[in-house]
Design an enzyme around this catalytic site. Sequence first.
Site, PDB file in Angstrom:
ATOM      1  CG  ASP A 127      -2.026  -1.018   1.141  1.00 10.32           C
ATOM      2  OD1 ASP A 127      -2.389  -1.395   0.016  1.00 10.32           O
ATOM      3  OD2 ASP A 127      -2.516  -1.454   2.199  1.00 10.32           O
ATOM      4  NE  ARG A 278      -1.929  -8.810   0.677  1.00  6.72           N
ATOM      5  CZ  ARG A 278      -1.406  -7.816   1.385  1.00  6.72           C
ATOM      6  NH1 ARG A 278      -0.103  -7.604   1.327  1.00  6.72           N
ATOM      7  NH2 ARG A 278      -2.154  -7.044   2.126  1.00  6.72           N
TER       8      ARG A 278
END
Length: 345
Positions: A127, A278
């Site tokens: 993030d 991810r």
Amino acid sequence: MRVGVLTGGGDCPGLNAVIRAVVRKGVSTHGFEFVGYRDGWKGPLEGETMQLGIQECRGILPRGGTILGSSRTNPFKIEGGVERIKDNLASDGVDALIAIGGEDTLGVATKLADLGVHVVGVPKTIDNDLSGTDFTFGFDTAVNIATEAIDRLHTTAESHHRVLVVEVMGRHAGWIALHAGIAGGASAVLIPEQPFDIEALCEHVETRFKTKYAPIIVVSEGAVPQQSDGEHGMTLVSGEKDAFGHVRLGGIGDRLASEIEHRTGKEARAVVLGHVQRGGTPTAFDRWLATRFGLQAVDAVADGDWGTMMALRGTKIIRVPLSEGTAELKLVSPEEYAEAQVFFG
């Protein structure tokens, strides 16, 4: 010196590069011995370890995920958790701990440092929302994955004359959506920092179709409409909270596609990238940054510079207090978001 290493929180590409750099330099330059703690803070809490030496780190540089495993264990939510960690570190003969993680993992490390545990932190999160560093590793890979998806979706959106809503990760910070949206030529980007106007968005969609161009809308999982009550208006998969008080987000893409189709009559579909962002091989930039963080972290251990976090400032890796690195989230400012609006339309 015997040094423990752990990776906590959500996994991301580049974690293994940090572990590799820490161990290789720690052994060859400083003569350290290492022990790997399994599954985040659960490792030192439960005494779950694995052997961690140069041999265990061979071939892991391009691998995603983490060879140590991860979890969202919070020892401060477990009765006697801190004392158990201290006791296990002592029984394992561990003199110092390198904690690799994001806001939650490093938040625990900060508290433990204040309680006298010899700990050094390495910032990790796709993030990119840790305030102490310009960039975190994992972010570049996530943005590249999202950008490639947007590139591919342009062709199918044009072929079928439909709206495609791409939901990316980003609970409170819209960095992935903003960077991938600009790089992928999105028609609009919706982020948590700026509640969106659904009516204006639908008008924009209709305008795009008038120009014979199918819109691609990129939305962070934590984005909310102006009509909602801030964070309470987030779209949830589950209201159940994890050990750090986070609810599970997801579904804003489907919710938005349904609303657009209902209001405009245009066919709309949602694509949720989820954990694809991810996984897999880290980009060259993330390997480079993760390696540099690891090299500097083991030097901080050698210097006894406890309670510090490695940070990228410009092109240099510096040390900042852990408390500074986790003090607040780094969010997209109104100025940064406004600057990018010239590309959306």
